[in-house]
Design a protein around this motif. Structure first.
Motif, PDB file in Angstrom:
ATOM      1  N   THR A 126       0.830  -1.207   0.000  1.00 48.35           N
ATOM      2  CA  THR A 126       0.000   0.000   0.000  1.00 48.35           C
ATOM      3  C   THR A 126       0.864   1.257   0.000  1.00 48.35           C
ATOM      4  O   THR A 126       2.011   1.245   0.437  1.00 48.35           O
ATOM      5  CB  THR A 126      -0.914   0.021   1.238  1.00 48.35           C
ATOM      6  N   PHE A 127       0.269   2.354  -0.489  1.00 45.99           N
ATOM      7  CA  PHE A 127       0.959   3.641  -0.537  1.00 45.99           C
ATOM      8  C   PHE A 127       0.323   4.598   0.458  1.00 45.99           C
ATOM      9  O   PHE A 127      -0.882   4.557   0.685  1.00 45.99           O
ATOM     10  CB  PHE A 127       0.858   4.246  -1.947  1.00 45.99           C
ATOM     11  N   ALA A 128       1.142   5.476   1.022  1.00 45.96           N
ATOM     12  CA  ALA A 128       0.607   6.526   1.880  1.00 45.96           C
ATOM     13  C   ALA A 128      -0.235   7.466   1.029  1.00 45.96           C
ATOM     14  O   ALA A 128      -0.062   7.560  -0.193  1.00 45.96           O
ATOM     15  CB  ALA A 128       1.754   7.287   2.547  1.00 45.96           C
ATOM     16  N   GLN A 129      -1.157   8.181   1.665  1.00 43.21           N
ATOM     17  CA  GLN A 129      -2.050   9.078   0.940  1.00 43.21           C
ATOM     18  C   GLN A 129      -1.247  10.142   0.185  1.00 43.21           C
ATOM     19  O   GLN A 129      -0.327  10.755   0.732  1.00 43.21           O
ATOM     20  CB  GLN A 129      -3.020   9.756   1.910  1.00 43.21           C
ATOM     21  N   GLY A 130      -1.597  10.327  -1.084  1.00 38.95           N
ATOM     22  CA  GLY A 130      -0.922  11.325  -1.902  1.00 38.95           C
ATOM     23  C   GLY A 130       0.354  10.842  -2.557  1.00 38.95           C
ATOM     24  O   GLY A 130       0.998  11.592  -3.295  1.00 38.95           O
ATOM     25  N   GLU A 131       0.744   9.581  -2.297  1.00 35.13           N
ATOM     26  CA  GLU A 131       1.962   9.030  -2.884  1.00 35.13           C
ATOM     27  C   GLU A 131       1.617   8.013  -3.972  1.00 35.13           C
ATOM     28  O   GLU A 131       0.517   7.464  -4.003  1.00 35.13           O
ATOM     29  CB  GLU A 131       2.827   8.353  -1.807  1.00 35.13           C
ATOM     30  N   CYS A 132       2.580   7.765  -4.873  1.00 36.66           N
ATOM     31  CA  CYS A 132       2.364   6.794  -5.947  1.00 36.66           C
ATOM     32  C   CYS A 132       3.692   6.127  -6.304  1.00 36.66           C
ATOM     33  O   CYS A 132       4.751   6.533  -5.839  1.00 36.66           O
ATOM     34  CB  CYS A 132       1.755   7.476  -7.177  1.00 36.66           C
ATOM     35  N   GLN A 133       3.603   5.106  -7.141  1.00 38.78           N
ATOM     36  CA  GLN A 133       4.791   4.361  -7.553  1.00 38.78           C
ATOM     37  C   GLN A 133       5.750   5.246  -8.349  1.00 38.78           C
ATOM     38  O   GLN A 133       5.347   5.972  -9.252  1.00 38.78           O
ATOM     39  CB  GLN A 133       4.375   3.169  -8.430  1.00 38.78           C
ATOM     40  N   ILE A 134       7.036   5.195  -7.983  1.00 41.32           N
ATOM     41  CA  ILE A 134       8.082   5.821  -8.789  1.00 41.32           C
ATOM     42  C   ILE A 134       8.657   4.733  -9.682  1.00 41.32           C
ATOM     43  O   ILE A 134       9.122   3.696  -9.194  1.00 41.32           O
ATOM     44  CB  ILE A 134       9.185   6.436  -7.904  1.00 41.32           C
TER      45      ILE A 134
END
Length: 257
Positions: A126-134
């Motif tokens: 899972t990703f933290a809110q506002g973050e996405c895969q780099i």
């Protein structure tokens, strides 16, 4: 880990390309590499990045604590920093100081002191809110700016000040790959390939802040997402999931702007 010779002979005529050594030490598939004449850096699904000495054939260090697969790794010879990417994080390592993680950069543009991922023992999905895969990172030729493909944009960081400076915008699909060179005018020339089938060029002057749009869109687009880019002189090659490789003349694009 260790780099073992496998009996191949340099200059042998049995094949045009011959494997002479194998670096063994990762416990899962290797996803990315970077290298100098003396050093090799490898990122793996085992959630580590390894640093190897190509002269002695020995592993120098294992950079640990990544939340998931290490998908991109870059080394900056001028600063002695290594950048390793996992999920929405870029870990910044100072290999001159016993390979210590000194900063963590995030896909949303944050700069956090120290290692925010050090406590992760299990694989994080899972990703933290506002973050996405780099998906991939690249350094400019002088090593002063780091570019990161994060979602539909490319984030920029000033590495001298260790702060985010802005983003490259214009794609409507995830940016999967990027390469950075220098234009005739001395600007950073960032070339991006996206799931939206398009290749774009961005010209970034030193010290530029804020949002930057593309200087050029390559037409016609591919029939599927772009997976890889390579520049050789004034020629750009883009590889796509449509099984095709396109060749573009960069000099003409620059004159046409």
């Amino acid at each position: 880990g260790v780099i073992n010779p496998i009996g191949g002979v340099k200059g042998g005529r049995t094949a045009p390309l011959q494997c002479v050594s194998v670096a063994e030490g990762h416990s899962k598939p290797v996803l990315c590499v970077d290298a100098t004449d003396e050093l090799l850096f490898t990122g793996s699904k085992d959630r580590t990045c390894k640093m190897w000495n190509l002269v002695t054939g020995q592993e120098i260090a294992t950079l640990k604590g990544h939340p998931n697969n290490v998908v991109s790794v870059k080394y900056c010879p001028s600063s002695g920093l290594v950048f390793s990417v996992s999920t929405s994080y870029i870990k910044v390592w100072d290999i001159r100081d016993s390979a210590k993680c000194i900063r963590t950069l995030t896909s949303s543009g944050q700069v956090v002191s120290g290692d925010v991922c050090a406590g992760t023992t299990t694989r994080t999905i899972t990703f933290a809110q506002g973050e996405c895969q780099i998906n991939q990172i690249a350094l400019n030729p002088s090593g002063s700016v780091l570019y990161a493909a994060a979602g539909n944009i490319v984030r920029m960081w000033d590495l001298n000040r260790m702060q985010g400076t802005g983003k490259l915008m214009g794609h409507i699909g995830s940016v999967m790959c990027l390469t950075v060179g220098q234009s005739l005018l001395g600007k950073d020339q960032v070339i991006t390939g996206s799931k939206d089938h398009y290749v774009k060029i961005f010209d970034v002057a030193e010290g530029t802040l804020g949002n930057i749009g593309p200087a050029h869109n390559f037409e016609p687009p591919h029939y599927d997402g772009i997976e890889c880019l390579a520049v050789q002189g004034d020629v750009l090659f883009s590889g796509s999931r449509d099984n095709g490789i396109k060749k573009w003349e960069l000099e003409q694009q620059e004159l046409a702007q």
